[in-house]
Design a protein around this motif. Structure first.
Motif, PDB file in Angstrom:
ATOM      1  N   LEU A  53     -13.941  13.719 -33.487  1.00  0.00           N
ATOM      2  CA  LEU A  53     -13.384  13.305 -34.914  1.00  0.00           C
ATOM      3  C   LEU A  53     -13.363  11.928 -35.310  1.00  0.00           C
ATOM      4  O   LEU A  53     -12.800  11.361 -34.527  1.00  0.00           O
ATOM      5  CB  LEU A  53     -13.034  14.815 -35.727  1.00  0.00           C
ATOM      6  CG  LEU A  53     -13.632  15.860 -34.617  1.00  0.00           C
ATOM      7  CD1 LEU A  53     -11.909  16.664 -35.377  1.00  0.00           C
ATOM      8  CD2 LEU A  53     -14.093  16.387 -35.766  1.00  0.00           C
ATOM      9  N   THR A  54     -13.713  11.486 -36.347  1.00  0.00           N
ATOM     10  CA  THR A  54     -13.374  10.902 -36.487  1.00  0.00           C
ATOM     11  C   THR A  54     -12.025  10.848 -37.710  1.00  0.00           C
ATOM     12  O   THR A  54     -11.946  11.683 -38.647  1.00  0.00           O
ATOM     13  CB  THR A  54     -14.527  10.257 -37.747  1.00  0.00           C
ATOM     14  OG1 THR A  54     -15.758   9.889 -38.106  1.00  0.00           O
ATOM     15  CG2 THR A  54     -13.809   8.959 -38.753  1.00  0.00           C
ATOM     16  N   SER A  59      -4.585   6.815 -43.164  1.00  0.00           N
ATOM     17  CA  SER A  59      -4.603   7.607 -44.274  1.00  0.00           C
ATOM     18  C   SER A  59      -5.176   9.260 -43.999  1.00  0.00           C
ATOM     19  O   SER A  59      -4.842   9.757 -43.816  1.00  0.00           O
ATOM     20  CB  SER A  59      -6.767   7.531 -44.315  1.00  0.00           C
ATOM     21  OG  SER A  59      -7.032   8.020 -45.162  1.00  0.00           O
ATOM     22  N   SER A  60      -3.990   8.588 -45.215  1.00  0.00           N
ATOM     23  CA  SER A  60      -3.519  11.012 -45.783  1.00  0.00           C
ATOM     24  C   SER A  60      -4.614  11.461 -45.856  1.00  0.00           C
ATOM     25  O   SER A  60      -4.429  12.590 -45.861  1.00  0.00           O
ATOM     26  CB  SER A  60      -2.679  10.402 -46.664  1.00  0.00           C
ATOM     27  OG  SER A  60      -1.325  10.004 -46.715  1.00  0.00           O
ATOM     28  N   GLU A  61      -5.346  11.390 -46.866  1.00  0.00           N
ATOM     29  CA  GLU A  61      -7.503  11.421 -47.058  1.00  0.00           C
ATOM     30  C   GLU A  61      -7.689  12.084 -45.982  1.00  0.00           C
ATOM     31  O   GLU A  61      -8.461  13.133 -45.756  1.00  0.00           O
ATOM     32  CB  GLU A  61      -8.142  11.396 -47.799  1.00  0.00           C
ATOM     33  CG  GLU A  61      -6.857  11.129 -49.492  1.00  0.00           C
ATOM     34  CD  GLU A  61      -6.987  12.540 -49.966  1.00  0.00           C
ATOM     35  OE1 GLU A  61      -7.436  12.760 -49.917  1.00  0.00           O
ATOM     36  OE2 GLU A  61      -5.566  12.387 -50.838  1.00  0.00           O
ATOM     37  N   SER A  62      -7.727  10.961 -45.382  1.00  0.00           N
ATOM     38  CA  SER A  62      -8.603  11.334 -43.835  1.00  0.00           C
ATOM     39  C   SER A  62      -7.753  12.292 -42.436  1.00  0.00           C
ATOM     40  O   SER A  62      -8.597  13.589 -42.279  1.00  0.00           O
ATOM     41  CB  SER A  62      -8.884   9.953 -42.666  1.00  0.00           C
ATOM     42  OG  SER A  62      -9.357  10.028 -41.576  1.00  0.00           O
ATOM     43  N   ILE A  63      -6.482  12.394 -42.679  1.00  0.00           N
ATOM     44  CA  ILE A  63      -5.626  12.808 -42.206  1.00  0.00           C
ATOM     45  C   ILE A  63      -5.664  14.360 -42.259  1.00  0.00           C
ATOM     46  O   ILE A  63      -6.331  15.480 -41.386  1.00  0.00           O
ATOM     47  CB  ILE A  63      -4.229  12.988 -42.771  1.00  0.00           C
ATOM     48  CG1 ILE A  63      -4.239  11.373 -41.003  1.00  0.00           C
ATOM     49  CG2 ILE A  63      -3.341  14.377 -41.205  1.00  0.00           C
ATOM     50  CD1 ILE A  63      -2.385  11.159 -41.543  1.00  0.00           C
ATOM     51  N   TRP A 105       5.079   5.707 -38.522  1.00  0.00           N
ATOM     52  CA  TRP A 105       4.870   6.231 -39.716  1.00  0.00           C
ATOM     53  C   TRP A 105       3.683   7.547 -39.380  1.00  0.00           C
ATOM     54  O   TRP A 105       3.706   8.238 -40.215  1.00  0.00           O
ATOM     55  CB  TRP A 105       4.624   6.414 -41.256  1.00  0.00           C
ATOM     56  CG  TRP A 105       6.153   5.083 -40.857  1.00  0.00           C
ATOM     57  CD1 TRP A 105       6.560   4.175 -41.439  1.00  0.00           C
ATOM     58  CD2 TRP A 105       8.014   6.130 -41.777  1.00  0.00           C
ATOM     59  NE1 TRP A 105       7.728   3.606 -41.093  1.00  0.00           N
ATOM     60  CE2 TRP A 105       8.351   4.738 -41.730  1.00  0.00           C
ATOM     61  CE3 TRP A 105       7.977   6.934 -41.496  1.00  0.00           C
ATOM     62  CZ2 TRP A 105       9.759   4.436 -41.367  1.00  0.00           C
ATOM     63  CZ3 TRP A 105       9.550   7.594 -41.191  1.00  0.00           C
ATOM     64  CH2 TRP A 105      10.121   6.778 -41.722  1.00  0.00           C
ATOM     65  N   SER A 106       2.529   7.636 -38.649  1.00  0.00           N
ATOM     66  CA  SER A 106       1.648   7.746 -38.889  1.00  0.00           C
ATOM     67  C   SER A 106       1.794   9.554 -37.654  1.00  0.00           C
ATOM     68  O   SER A 106       1.350  10.177 -38.262  1.00  0.00           O
ATOM     69  CB  SER A 106       0.732   6.857 -37.828  1.00  0.00           C
ATOM     70  OG  SER A 106       0.405   6.801 -36.528  1.00  0.00           O
ATOM     71  N   TYR A 107       3.203   9.104 -36.735  1.00  0.00           N
ATOM     72  CA  TYR A 107       2.827   9.892 -36.076  1.00  0.00           C
ATOM     73  C   TYR A 107       3.721  10.935 -36.981  1.00  0.00           C
ATOM     74  O   TYR A 107       3.973  12.515 -36.461  1.00  0.00           O
ATOM     75  CB  TYR A 107       3.999   9.280 -34.452  1.00  0.00           C
ATOM     76  CG  TYR A 107       3.152   8.971 -33.768  1.00  0.00           C
ATOM     77  CD1 TYR A 107       2.440   7.721 -34.476  1.00  0.00           C
ATOM     78  CD2 TYR A 107       3.943   8.214 -32.180  1.00  0.00           C
ATOM     79  CE1 TYR A 107       1.838   6.972 -32.725  1.00  0.00           C
ATOM     80  CE2 TYR A 107       3.762   7.738 -31.543  1.00  0.00           C
ATOM     81  CZ  TYR A 107       1.855   7.536 -32.389  1.00  0.00           C
ATOM     82  OH  TYR A 107       2.025   6.240 -31.176  1.00  0.00           O
ATOM     83  N   LEU A 108       4.701  10.521 -37.788  1.00  0.00           N
ATOM     84  CA  LEU A 108       5.437  11.819 -38.630  1.00  0.00           C
ATOM     85  C   LEU A 108       4.574  12.383 -38.865  1.00  0.00           C
ATOM     86  O   LEU A 108       4.411  13.830 -39.406  1.00  0.00           O
ATOM     87  CB  LEU A 108       6.576  10.920 -38.601  1.00  0.00           C
ATOM     88  CG  LEU A 108       6.957  11.981 -39.995  1.00  0.00           C
ATOM     89  CD1 LEU A 108       7.403  13.006 -38.683  1.00  0.00           C
ATOM     90  CD2 LEU A 108       8.611  11.451 -40.059  1.00  0.00           C
ATOM     91  N   GLU A 109       3.635  12.031 -39.796  1.00  0.00           N
ATOM     92  CA  GLU A 109       2.699  11.835 -40.899  1.00  0.00           C
ATOM     93  C   GLU A 109       1.632  13.160 -40.385  1.00  0.00           C
ATOM     94  O   GLU A 109       0.738  13.978 -40.238  1.00  0.00           O
ATOM     95  CB  GLU A 109       1.696  11.461 -41.902  1.00  0.00           C
ATOM     96  CG  GLU A 109       0.783  12.277 -42.666  1.00  0.00           C
ATOM     97  CD  GLU A 109       0.535  11.141 -43.773  1.00  0.00           C
ATOM     98  OE1 GLU A 109      -0.553  11.267 -44.344  1.00  0.00           O
ATOM     99  OE2 GLU A 109       0.359   9.907 -43.266  1.00  0.00           O
ATOM    100  N   MET A 110       1.346  12.882 -38.508  1.00  0.00           N
ATOM    101  CA  MET A 110       0.401  13.900 -37.674  1.00  0.00           C
ATOM    102  C   MET A 110       1.171  15.031 -37.942  1.00  0.00           C
ATOM    103  O   MET A 110       0.444  16.089 -37.552  1.00  0.00           O
ATOM    104  CB  MET A 110      -0.244  12.856 -36.815  1.00  0.00           C
ATOM    105  CG  MET A 110      -1.774  12.198 -36.929  1.00  0.00           C
ATOM    106  SD  MET A 110      -2.530  12.966 -37.696  1.00  0.00           S
ATOM    107  CE  MET A 110      -3.024  13.841 -36.377  1.00  0.00           C
TER     108      MET A 110
END
Length: 282
Positions: A53-54, A59-63, A105-110
């Motif tokens: 998956l891409t 990117s919050s939108e990508s997540i 921060w990407s770890y927390l958002e994921m």
């Protein structure tokens, strides 16, 4: 019969740690979702029959676009990351902030995005964070990278308690030297060059050699061996909260219980700081 266990891994570009984890999980019989920002760099996983998956974790939108593609999820591996090698006195603050966006921060958002699925896991959800031995080992010229990993380590340890009461395990990967692409990726993106007015300008050649990490590039535990070992640890009935794997991970682990500064001399010599000190004192 319980459903096939599933795992989503970030940062699975060819030759990296994420790809090795994806291959090992796949060989162990799990349904793997291997992700990367650039799908053209997922050929190693694609050729093994792994679903890709891409995903741009910045990117919050990508997540948000990826989560609905997962019918269920048992394990989230936050692995995407980058390094930044530069004396603290020469660090560019925007670059440092960008590294924290990726490494922390990407770890927390994921984690937040995947929590609803993890809470529904038939196996009990698991979050795995790549914290590296850099989170506990003092390495000259890597202050920002180490700080970002130390922040992830504390985040992980706190989430271990907060989410543990909900049945979700949180595991740290204290990874030592592995033959991954992280050094080359950093050099390709932004070769480490001292600014003209650096306080280390008199020893520019010595310091830039240390920043290039050429002396350690290509050394360490083979990537696929590391992946198999880590996945073996993670799939145990009771996986440890901290997994130490990779060359010299044991040394970093020992360093956490030694008297403060005990390994400073060894580290200074390995990173060229001893030569810098000798030159400046001459």
């Amino acid at each position: 019969m319980p459903p096939q266990r599933t795992v989503l891994i970030t940062g699975c570009s060819d030759g990296g740690l994420g790809a090795s984890l994806a291959l090992a999980f796949h060989a162990a019989g799990l349904k793997v979702y291997a992700t990367a920002r650039n799908p053209s760099k997922l050929s190693q996983c694609t050729s093994a029959g792994i679903e890709t998956l891409t995903l741009d974790v910045l990117s919050s939108e990508s997540i948000k676009s990826v989560i609905p593609k997962l019918p269920r999820l048992d394990i989230l591996v936050n692995n995407a990351g980058a390094t930044y090698v530069m004396p603290g006195s020469d660090v560019k603050i925007p670059d440092a902030k960008a590294l924290f966006d990726l490494n922390l921060w990407s770890y927390l958002e994921m984690t937040q995005a995947c929590l609803p699925l993890l809470l529904q896991s038939s196996y009990g959800g698991m979050i795995v964070n790549q914290t590296s031995v850099a989170s506990v080992a003092v390495v000259p010229f890597s202050s920002v990278y180490a700080a970002s990993k130390a922040a992830v380590a504390m985040l992980s340890d706190t989430l271990r308690l907060e989410l543990g009461v909900l049945g979700i395990r949180v595991v740290e990967l204290k990874t030592g030297m592995v033959r991954s692409n992280i050094i080359n990726n950093q050099k390709d993106a932004k070769p480490p060059v001292l600014p003209e007015k650096s306080i280390y300008a008199p020893v520019k050649e010595i310091v830039e050699r240390a920043l290039s990490q050429d002396d350690i590039n290509g050394t360490g535990m083979p990537t696929l061996d590391w992946g198999r070992a880590v996945v073996g640890d993670l799939l145990r009935k009771n996986p440890p909260p901290v997994i130490w794997r990779g060359e010299n991970a044991w040394l970093a682990r020992i360093g956490t219980v030694l008297p403060f500064g005990m390994l400073d001399g060894v580290v200074k010599k390995l990173t060229g700081l001893t030569a810098v000190e000798k030159y400046l004192k001459a």
